[in-house]
Design a protein around this motif. Structure first.
Motif, PDB file in Angstrom:
ATOM      1  N   ARG A 111       0.855  -1.189   0.000  1.00  0.00           N
ATOM      2  CA  ARG A 111       0.000   0.000   0.000  1.00  0.00           C
ATOM      3  C   ARG A 111       0.887   1.234   0.000  1.00  0.00           C
ATOM      4  NH1 ARG A 111      -5.222  -1.265   3.431  1.00  0.00           N
ATOM      5  NH2 ARG A 111      -5.400  -3.484   3.009  1.00  0.00           N
ATOM      6  N   ILE A 112       0.582   2.165  -0.892  1.00  0.00           N
ATOM      7  CA  ILE A 112       1.371   3.386  -1.030  1.00  0.00           C
ATOM      8  C   ILE A 112       0.424   4.575  -1.021  1.00  0.00           C
ATOM      9  CG2 ILE A 112       2.960   4.666  -2.524  1.00  0.00           C
ATOM     10  CD1 ILE A 112       3.698   1.872  -3.759  1.00  0.00           C
ATOM     11  N   GLU A 113       0.676   5.529  -0.137  1.00  0.00           N
ATOM     12  CA  GLU A 113      -0.173   6.720  -0.085  1.00  0.00           C
ATOM     13  C   GLU A 113      -0.034   7.487  -1.397  1.00  0.00           C
ATOM     14  OE1 GLU A 113      -2.527   7.211   2.197  1.00  0.00           O
ATOM     15  OE2 GLU A 113      -1.774   5.293   2.922  1.00  0.00           O
ATOM     16  N   ASP A 114      -1.166   7.905  -1.956  1.00  0.00           N
ATOM     17  CA  ASP A 114      -1.211   8.535  -3.270  1.00  0.00           C
ATOM     18  C   ASP A 114      -2.077   9.790  -3.177  1.00  0.00           C
ATOM     19  OD1 ASP A 114      -1.610   9.243  -5.922  1.00  0.00           O
ATOM     20  OD2 ASP A 114      -2.585   7.373  -6.495  1.00  0.00           O
ATOM     21  N   ASP A 115      -1.458  10.956  -3.368  1.00  0.00           N
ATOM     22  CA  ASP A 115      -2.227  12.202  -3.309  1.00  0.00           C
ATOM     23  C   ASP A 115      -2.365  12.849  -4.686  1.00  0.00           C
ATOM     24  OD1 ASP A 115       0.333  13.125  -3.692  1.00  0.00           O
ATOM     25  OD2 ASP A 115       0.364  14.402  -1.909  1.00  0.00           O
ATOM     26  N   SER A 116      -2.267  12.034  -5.743  1.00  0.00           N
ATOM     27  CA  SER A 116      -2.434  12.563  -7.094  1.00  0.00           C
ATOM     28  C   SER A 116      -3.886  12.983  -7.327  1.00  0.00           C
ATOM     29  CB  SER A 116      -2.012  11.523  -8.130  1.00  0.00           C
ATOM     30  OG  SER A 116      -2.831  10.387  -8.052  1.00  0.00           O
ATOM     31  N   MET A 119      -6.575  14.237  -4.464  1.00  0.00           N
ATOM     32  CA  MET A 119      -7.332  13.426  -3.503  1.00  0.00           C
ATOM     33  C   MET A 119      -6.396  12.509  -2.735  1.00  0.00           C
ATOM     34  SD  MET A 119      -9.529  11.009  -6.075  1.00  0.00           S
ATOM     35  CE  MET A 119      -9.254  11.281  -7.793  1.00  0.00           C
ATOM     36  N   GLN A 120      -6.826  12.094  -1.580  1.00  0.00           N
ATOM     37  CA  GLN A 120      -6.070  11.151  -0.763  1.00  0.00           C
ATOM     38  C   GLN A 120      -6.567   9.751  -1.054  1.00  0.00           C
ATOM     39  OE1 GLN A 120      -3.311  12.529   0.164  1.00  0.00           O
ATOM     40  NE2 GLN A 120      -3.448  12.040   2.315  1.00  0.00           N
ATOM     41  N   ARG A 121      -5.683   8.904  -1.564  1.00  0.00           N
ATOM     42  CA  ARG A 121      -6.033   7.522  -1.861  1.00  0.00           C
ATOM     43  C   ARG A 121      -4.860   6.648  -1.447  1.00  0.00           C
ATOM     44  NH1 ARG A 121      -7.280   7.517  -8.183  1.00  0.00           N
ATOM     45  NH2 ARG A 121      -5.200   8.377  -8.229  1.00  0.00           N
ATOM     46  N   THR A 122      -5.076   5.356  -1.500  1.00  0.00           N
ATOM     47  CA  THR A 122      -4.005   4.404  -1.250  1.00  0.00           C
ATOM     48  C   THR A 122      -3.837   3.560  -2.501  1.00  0.00           C
ATOM     49  OG1 THR A 122      -4.555   4.333   1.096  1.00  0.00           O
ATOM     50  CG2 THR A 122      -3.216   2.528   0.231  1.00  0.00           C
ATOM     51  N   GLU A 123      -2.685   3.694  -3.137  1.00  0.00           N
ATOM     52  CA  GLU A 123      -2.384   2.874  -4.303  1.00  0.00           C
ATOM     53  C   GLU A 123      -2.035   1.477  -3.828  1.00  0.00           C
ATOM     54  OE1 GLU A 123       0.713   2.570  -8.080  1.00  0.00           O
ATOM     55  OE2 GLU A 123       1.158   3.955  -6.441  1.00  0.00           O
ATOM     56  N   VAL A 124      -2.394   0.476  -4.602  1.00  0.00           N
ATOM     57  CA  VAL A 124      -2.048  -0.900  -4.283  1.00  0.00           C
ATOM     58  C   VAL A 124      -1.214  -1.446  -5.441  1.00  0.00           C
ATOM     59  CG1 VAL A 124      -4.248  -1.826  -5.107  1.00  0.00           C
ATOM     60  CG2 VAL A 124      -2.923  -3.143  -3.509  1.00  0.00           C
ATOM     61  N   VAL A 125      -0.048  -2.024  -5.090  1.00  0.00           N
ATOM     62  CA  VAL A 125       0.861  -2.597  -6.084  1.00  0.00           C
ATOM     63  C   VAL A 125       1.211  -4.025  -5.686  1.00  0.00           C
ATOM     64  CG1 VAL A 125       1.863  -0.342  -6.699  1.00  0.00           C
ATOM     65  CG2 VAL A 125       3.003  -1.773  -4.991  1.00  0.00           C
ATOM     66  N   ASN A 128       5.485  -8.428  -5.398  1.00  0.00           N
ATOM     67  CA  ASN A 128       6.561  -9.160  -6.067  1.00  0.00           C
ATOM     68  C   ASN A 128       7.228  -8.337  -7.172  1.00  0.00           C
ATOM     69  OD1 ASN A 128       8.144 -11.583  -6.545  1.00  0.00           O
ATOM     70  ND2 ASN A 128       6.957 -11.818  -8.411  1.00  0.00           N
ATOM     71  N   CYS A 129       6.423  -7.659  -8.006  1.00  0.00           N
ATOM     72  CA  CYS A 129       7.000  -6.936  -9.153  1.00  0.00           C
ATOM     73  C   CYS A 129       6.786  -5.428  -9.096  1.00  0.00           C
ATOM     74  CB  CYS A 129       6.455  -7.490 -10.462  1.00  0.00           C
ATOM     75  SG  CYS A 129       4.723  -7.105 -10.789  1.00  0.00           S
ATOM     76  N   GLY A 130       5.977  -4.947  -8.156  1.00  0.00           N
ATOM     77  CA  GLY A 130       5.710  -3.514  -8.056  1.00  0.00           C
ATOM     78  C   GLY A 130       4.705  -3.010  -9.065  1.00  0.00           C
ATOM     79  N   GLY A 131       4.029  -3.912  -9.776  1.00  0.00           N
ATOM     80  CA  GLY A 131       3.049  -3.511 -10.777  1.00  0.00           C
ATOM     81  C   GLY A 131       1.836  -2.850 -10.163  1.00  0.00           C
ATOM     82  N   HIS A 132       1.380  -1.767 -10.802  1.00  0.00           N
ATOM     83  CA  HIS A 132       0.198  -1.037 -10.335  1.00  0.00           C
ATOM     84  C   HIS A 132      -1.041  -1.889 -10.546  1.00  0.00           C
ATOM     85  CE1 HIS A 132      -2.557   2.313  -9.708  1.00  0.00           C
ATOM     86  NE2 HIS A 132      -3.148   1.995 -10.856  1.00  0.00           N
ATOM     87  N   LEU A 133      -1.833  -2.037  -9.479  1.00  0.00           N
ATOM     88  CA  LEU A 133      -3.067  -2.810  -9.538  1.00  0.00           C
ATOM     89  C   LEU A 133      -4.294  -1.905  -9.518  1.00  0.00           C
ATOM     90  CD1 LEU A 133      -2.021  -5.553  -6.953  1.00  0.00           C
ATOM     91  CD2 LEU A 133      -1.947  -5.717  -9.456  1.00  0.00           C
ATOM     92  N   GLY A 134      -4.278  -0.893  -8.678  1.00  0.00           N
ATOM     93  CA  GLY A 134      -5.423  -0.006  -8.526  1.00  0.00           C
ATOM     94  C   GLY A 134      -5.297   0.795  -7.250  1.00  0.00           C
ATOM     95  N   HIS A 135      -6.428   1.016  -6.572  1.00  0.00           N
ATOM     96  CA  HIS A 135      -6.446   1.799  -5.334  1.00  0.00           C
ATOM     97  C   HIS A 135      -7.369   1.151  -4.303  1.00  0.00           C
ATOM     98  CE1 HIS A 135      -4.768   4.827  -8.046  1.00  0.00           C
ATOM     99  NE2 HIS A 135      -4.226   5.334  -6.950  1.00  0.00           N
ATOM    100  N   ILE A 136      -7.131   1.485  -3.050  1.00  0.00           N
ATOM    101  CA  ILE A 136      -7.961   1.011  -1.941  1.00  0.00           C
ATOM    102  C   ILE A 136      -8.715   2.211  -1.380  1.00  0.00           C
ATOM    103  CG2 ILE A 136      -7.977   0.024   0.382  1.00  0.00           C
ATOM    104  CD1 ILE A 136      -5.394  -1.469  -0.383  1.00  0.00           C
ATOM    105  N   PHE A 137     -10.013   2.000  -1.166  1.00  0.00           N
ATOM    106  CA  PHE A 137     -10.864   3.024  -0.576  1.00  0.00           C
ATOM    107  C   PHE A 137     -11.477   2.444   0.695  1.00  0.00           C
ATOM    108  CE2 PHE A 137     -10.602   3.656  -5.103  1.00  0.00           C
ATOM    109  CZ  PHE A 137     -10.272   4.999  -5.195  1.00  0.00           C
ATOM    110  N   LYS A 138     -11.547   3.253   1.732  1.00  0.00           N
ATOM    111  CA  LYS A 138     -12.042   2.798   3.034  1.00  0.00           C
ATOM    112  C   LYS A 138     -13.302   3.554   3.428  1.00  0.00           C
ATOM    113  CE  LYS A 138      -7.432   1.736   4.732  1.00  0.00           C
ATOM    114  NZ  LYS A 138      -6.476   1.904   5.812  1.00  0.00           N
ATOM    115  N   GLY A 139     -14.112   2.883   4.256  1.00  0.00           N
ATOM    116  CA  GLY A 139     -15.262   3.532   4.862  1.00  0.00           C
ATOM    117  C   GLY A 139     -16.377   3.932   3.920  1.00  0.00           C
ATOM    118  N   GLU A 140     -16.579   3.173   2.866  1.00  0.00           N
ATOM    119  CA  GLU A 140     -17.632   3.510   1.909  1.00  0.00           C
ATOM    120  C   GLU A 140     -18.979   2.870   2.240  1.00  0.00           C
ATOM    121  OE1 GLU A 140     -15.321   4.339  -2.220  1.00  0.00           O
ATOM    122  OE2 GLU A 140     -15.506   2.231  -1.662  1.00  0.00           O
ATOM    123  N   GLY A 141     -18.999   2.019   3.255  1.00  0.00           N
ATOM    124  CA  GLY A 141     -20.262   1.439   3.701  1.00  0.00           C
ATOM    125  C   GLY A 141     -20.679   0.146   3.026  1.00  0.00           C
TER     126      GLY A 141
END
Length: 167
Positions: A111-116, A119-125, A128-141
Motif C-alpha cells: 500500500r502506497i499513499e497517493d495524493d495525485s 485526492m487522498q487515496r491508497t495505491e495498491v501494487v 513481487n513486481c511492483g506492478g500497479h493494480l489499482g487503489h484502496i478506498f475505506k469507509g464507503e459502507g
C-alpha cells in the motif's frame, strides 16, 4: 456544438486526461523481488497492460474482463508476474466499474499513499513486481468485513480456477 462533441468521445476524454496527469504521480523508489528493466516489461506485456501496470494507468470503467465475473473458487494473480493476490471469494459487486475485493492475500500487495489528482487515496501494487493494480478506498459502507474496497484494474489481473500453493 462543442459540448455535444465532447460528450460523444468520453472514452477519449478520460484516457487523455488520465494519461496527462498520471505522469505527475510520485514514483516510489521501492525495490521488489522481481526486478526487470523497462524494455523487458514492454516485450512481455501488451500495450494496455504496460500502460496500466508499469505506468500507473487506469482502464476505462466497465471495460475490464473481470468487472462482472464472480467465480466461487480460485485466485486472481498479477498479470505481469503471476503472484497470487486475491481469493475469488473476496470479490464483491461494488457497481464502481472495476473489480472490487475486500481483502488481499497476506503480504501479496503493498500500500502506497497517493495524493495525485488532488485526492487522498491508497495505491495498491504487487509486492513481487511492483506492478500497479489499482487503489484502496475505506469507509464507503459496503457490507464487507474489512470496510475496504480494493478497486483493481482487470488488465492487471489473471485468474486461476484452482489455488496453488507454490507461492
Amino acid at each position: 456544438m462543442r459540448r455535444v462533441f465532447l460528450k460523444s468521445v468520453p472514452a477519449l476524454q478520460y484516457r487523455c486526461f488520465h494519461t496527462r496527469f498520471v505522469q505527475k504521480q510520485q514514483s516510489t523508489n521501492m525495490k521488489y523481488p522481481l526486478d526487470k528493466p523497462d524494455e523487458e516489461w514492454r516485450k512481455e506485456l501488451d500495450p494496455e497492460q504496460y500502460r496500466v501496470i508499469r505506468k500507473k494507468g487506469t482502464e476505462l470503467p466497465g471495460a475490464g474482463k473481470f468487472t462482472n465475473a464472480f467465480p466461487e473458487k480460485g485466485v486472481f494473480v498479477c498479470a505481469a508476474c503471476k503472484e497470487l493476490l486475491y481469493k475469488a471469494d473476496t470479490k464483491f459487486e461494488s457497481h464502481c466499474g472495476w473489480p472490487a475485493f475486500y481483502e488481499n492475500l497476506p503480504g501479496k500487495v503493498n500500500r502506497i499513499e497517493d495524493d495525485s489528482f488532488g485526492m487522498q487515496r491508497t495505491e495498491v501494487v504487487c509486492s513481487n513486481c511492483g506492478g500497479h493494480l489499482g487503489h484502496i478506498f475505506k469507509g464507503e459502507g459496503y457490507p464487507v468485513p474489512t470496510n475496504e474496497r480494493h478497486c483493481i484494474n482487470s488488465v492487471s489481473l489473471d485468474f486461476h480456477k484452482e489455488e496453488t500453493n507454490n507461492k
